[in-house]
Design an enzyme around this catalytic site. Structure first.
Site, PDB file in Angstrom:
ATOM      1  N   ALA A  23     -13.388 -12.622   3.963  1.00  0.00           N
ATOM      2  CA  ALA A  23     -13.363 -11.161   3.790  1.00  0.00           C
ATOM      3  C   ALA A  23     -13.014 -10.854   2.349  1.00  0.00           C
ATOM      4  O   ALA A  23     -12.421 -11.680   1.646  1.00  0.00           O
ATOM      5  CB  ALA A  23     -12.326 -10.538   4.718  1.00  0.00           C
TER       6      ALA A  23
ATOM      7  N   GLN B 138     -13.742   2.149  -1.851  1.00  0.00           N
ATOM      8  CA  GLN B 138     -13.601   0.699  -1.688  1.00  0.00           C
ATOM      9  C   GLN B 138     -14.795   0.134  -0.935  1.00  0.00           C
ATOM     10  O   GLN B 138     -15.374   0.803  -0.084  1.00  0.00           O
ATOM     11  CB  GLN B 138     -12.353   0.387  -0.862  1.00  0.00           C
ATOM     12  CG  GLN B 138     -11.128   0.108  -1.688  1.00  0.00           C
ATOM     13  CD  GLN B 138     -10.051  -0.583  -0.870  1.00  0.00           C
ATOM     14  OE1 GLN B 138     -10.137  -0.699   0.354  1.00  0.00           O
ATOM     15  NE2 GLN B 138      -9.028  -1.040  -1.553  1.00  0.00           N
TER      16      GLN B 138
ATOM     17  N   TRP C  89       0.836  -1.205   0.000  1.00  0.00           N
ATOM     18  CA  TRP C  89       0.000   0.000   0.000  1.00  0.00           C
ATOM     19  C   TRP C  89       0.867   1.250   0.000  1.00  0.00           C
ATOM     20  O   TRP C  89       1.725   1.411   0.874  1.00  0.00           O
ATOM     21  CB  TRP C  89      -0.920  -0.006   1.226  1.00  0.00           C
ATOM     22  CG  TRP C  89      -1.931  -1.091   1.111  1.00  0.00           C
ATOM     23  CD1 TRP C  89      -3.135  -1.025   0.476  1.00  0.00           C
ATOM     24  CD2 TRP C  89      -1.823  -2.431   1.610  1.00  0.00           C
ATOM     25  NE1 TRP C  89      -3.779  -2.233   0.549  1.00  0.00           N
ATOM     26  CE2 TRP C  89      -2.998  -3.109   1.237  1.00  0.00           C
ATOM     27  CE3 TRP C  89      -0.842  -3.134   2.324  1.00  0.00           C
ATOM     28  CZ2 TRP C  89      -3.219  -4.444   1.551  1.00  0.00           C
ATOM     29  CZ3 TRP C  89      -1.061  -4.458   2.635  1.00  0.00           C
ATOM     30  CH2 TRP C  89      -2.243  -5.104   2.250  1.00  0.00           C
TER      31      TRP C  89
ATOM     32  N   HIS D 184      -7.117   1.446   2.844  1.00  0.00           N
ATOM     33  CA  HIS D 184      -8.152   0.459   2.506  1.00  0.00           C
ATOM     34  C   HIS D 184      -9.246   0.474   3.578  1.00  0.00           C
ATOM     35  O   HIS D 184      -9.006   0.841   4.731  1.00  0.00           O
ATOM     36  CB  HIS D 184      -7.577  -0.946   2.325  1.00  0.00           C
ATOM     37  CG  HIS D 184      -6.738  -1.442   3.466  1.00  0.00           C
ATOM     38  ND1 HIS D 184      -6.065  -2.630   3.432  1.00  0.00           N
ATOM     39  CD2 HIS D 184      -6.462  -0.917   4.695  1.00  0.00           C
ATOM     40  CE1 HIS D 184      -5.436  -2.816   4.569  1.00  0.00           C
ATOM     41  NE2 HIS D 184      -5.649  -1.798   5.339  1.00  0.00           N
TER      42      HIS D 184
ATOM     43  N   ARG E 262      -4.402   6.757  -1.712  1.00  0.00           N
ATOM     44  CA  ARG E 262      -3.119   6.108  -2.016  1.00  0.00           C
ATOM     45  C   ARG E 262      -2.158   7.137  -2.586  1.00  0.00           C
ATOM     46  O   ARG E 262      -2.552   8.024  -3.332  1.00  0.00           O
ATOM     47  CB  ARG E 262      -3.312   5.003  -3.078  1.00  0.00           C
ATOM     48  CG  ARG E 262      -4.345   3.964  -2.716  1.00  0.00           C
ATOM     49  CD  ARG E 262      -3.698   2.762  -2.084  1.00  0.00           C
ATOM     50  NE  ARG E 262      -4.711   1.876  -1.493  1.00  0.00           N
ATOM     51  CZ  ARG E 262      -5.107   0.732  -2.043  1.00  0.00           C
ATOM     52  NH1 ARG E 262      -4.594   0.330  -3.193  1.00  0.00           N
ATOM     53  NH2 ARG E 262      -5.999  -0.007  -1.437  1.00  0.00           N
TER      54      ARG E 262
ATOM     55  N   VAL F 184      -5.577 -12.539   5.305  1.00  0.00           N
ATOM     56  CA  VAL F 184      -6.376 -13.724   4.937  1.00  0.00           C
ATOM     57  C   VAL F 184      -5.463 -14.920   4.673  1.00  0.00           C
ATOM     58  O   VAL F 184      -4.320 -14.777   4.224  1.00  0.00           O
ATOM     59  CB  VAL F 184      -7.257 -13.453   3.684  1.00  0.00           C
ATOM     60  CG1 VAL F 184      -8.541 -12.746   4.059  1.00  0.00           C
ATOM     61  CG2 VAL F 184      -6.499 -12.684   2.625  1.00  0.00           C
TER      62      VAL F 184
HETATM   63  N1  DAH Z   1      -7.481  -4.309   1.516  1.00  0.00           N
HETATM   64  C1  DAH Z   1      -7.080  -4.842   0.240  1.00  0.00           C
HETATM   65  C2  DAH Z   1      -6.580  -3.732  -0.645  1.00  0.00           C
HETATM   66  O1  DAH Z   1      -6.827  -2.598  -0.388  1.00  0.00           O
HETATM   67  C3  DAH Z   1      -8.218  -5.535  -0.431  1.00  0.00           C
HETATM   68  C4  DAH Z   1      -8.555  -6.816   0.268  1.00  0.00           C
HETATM   69  C5  DAH Z   1      -7.935  -7.980  -0.100  1.00  0.00           C
HETATM   70  C6  DAH Z   1      -9.471  -6.818   1.272  1.00  0.00           C
HETATM   71  C7  DAH Z   1      -8.214  -9.162   0.530  1.00  0.00           C
HETATM   72  C8  DAH Z   1      -9.776  -8.006   1.927  1.00  0.00           C
HETATM   73  C9  DAH Z   1      -9.154  -9.181   1.528  1.00  0.00           C
HETATM   74  O2  DAH Z   1     -10.653  -8.067   2.908  1.00  0.00           O
HETATM   75  O3  DAH Z   1      -9.469 -10.340   2.146  1.00  0.00           O
HETATM   76  O4  DAH Z   1      -5.933  -3.987  -1.611  1.00  0.00           O
END
Ligand code: DAH
Length: 340
Positions: A308, A211, A157, A171, A197, A254
């Protein structure tokens, strides 16, 4: 003297009934002269008071002044009413058949339209909707998501930091920990909001985007629940039956982590520039919530499991509306906005 008093009374009476008959300001002016003008009966009486015998003066004087005041008040009232009627009549001279000026009264931004659509779909599926904090702390943005300080995955990020050490959220995963602490399983929640970002912008990348994060935690939740939930969601968004495909991917929060791809909504897998002739569109990150993240949220990973996901709202709008450059969204160009 009695005659004068009677005359005064009859003046007052007849002025009342005459005033009622007046139709416009012209007639009204005539009547006013007749009753209150220099040559009116009332003025004559008022002038003659000084010639009356001393004993009659007070009663006639009093009565004639009362009548004058009453007349002035009722004439003033009628004048006001007539003026109002006149201005209404003048207003009705406006030609209402002339076509109105065409004015643009505003528009719901396509991103907002999509956010409403997403909320509706997930709410129908039993999910609760949350909003994130636009600026949050390190714990909620990273540490609670199994990204301790110094973890190399933080480099995924491109984060902005405030001088005080806060983060304009990169995020909407930043709300996972709070939602888990606020609710007891079964937890079904989506979080939709702005994210920020440190991007060099191009047609596919913006520094500010929306998002949608989601979590589902309960006993016995598996990857197939996730696939089913998201497949139904995307089919509803695009109003057609879409296929979904999981690829392995890595996100610290995850395990296993996946990328989900959709059958290309533009070419229906015939092959086009947008899907780079693969028939698939990479659309989101997802996976089974890491035991560390569940534990940080106060949930026992030996009893509960969950999935998630997170996806970009702008990207969905681009696919649905066939928009080729993400930078249009914040360009402020009304020609763009008015198309939706
Ligand atoms: N937070 C991640 C992003 O900003 C996106 C994301 C990926 C969210 C996997 C999730 C997950 O909950 O399980 O790129």
């Amino acid at each position: 003297m009695n005659d004068t008093l009677k005359l005064l009374e009859s003046i007052e009476k007849s002025s009342g009934s005459d005033l009622k008959k007046v139709k416009n300001l012209k007639e009204f002016e005539k009547l006013r002269t007749q009753y209150l003008g220099r040559k009116s009966k009332l003025t004559k009486i008022l002038r003659s008071i000084q010639n009356l015998p001393q004993k009659d003066r007070p009663s006639v004087g009093k009565k004639s002044n009362e009548v004058r005041k009453a007349l002035e008040a009722s004439f003033l009232k009628t004048q006001g009413e007539l003026e109002q009627i006149q201005s209404l009549n003048e207003a009705s001279d406006i030609d209402v058949t002339i076509p109105a000026l065409k004015k643009h009264i505003g528009h719901i931004h396509p991103n907002t339209q999509m956010i409403w659509r997403i909320q509706d779909i997930f709410q129908l599926m039993g999910f609760e909707v949350f909003e994130p904090y636009d600026i949050d702390d390190d714990y909620h943005t990273f540490t609670s998501l199994n990204l301790p300080e110094g973890h190399p995955a933080r480099d995924i990020w491109d984060t902005f930091w405030t001088e005080e050490g806060f983060i304009p959220i990169t995020h909407t995963s930043s709300m996972q920990n709070r939602v888990m602490k606020m609710r007891k399983p079964p937890i079904r929640a989506v979080v939709i909001g702005h994210t920020f970002r440190n991007e060099r912008t191009d047609p596919r990348h913006e520094h500010t985007l929306f998002q949608c994060e989601g979590i589902y935690v309960d006993k016995g939740i598996t990857l197939s629940d996730m696939i089913g939930t998201l497949k139904i969601f995307f089919s509803k968004v695009f109003e057609k039956d879409v296929k979904v495909k999981l690829d392995p991917d890595y996100f610290p929060f995850v395990e296993p982590g996946n990328g989900m791809a959709l059958s290309c909504t533009l070419c229906d897998q015939k092959g086009c520039r947008v899907c780079k002739y693969t028939g698939w569109l990479e659309i989101l990150g997802c996976g089974m919530i890491h035991p560390f993240v569940l534990r940080e949220g106060g949930i026992d990973p030996d009893v509960y499991s969950g999935f998630a996901w997170g996806f970009g709202v702008d990207r969905l709008v681009m696919l649905r509306e066939k928009i080729e450059d993400i930078r249009h969204f914040h360009s402020g160009d009304l020609r763009f906005i008015r198309q939706f």
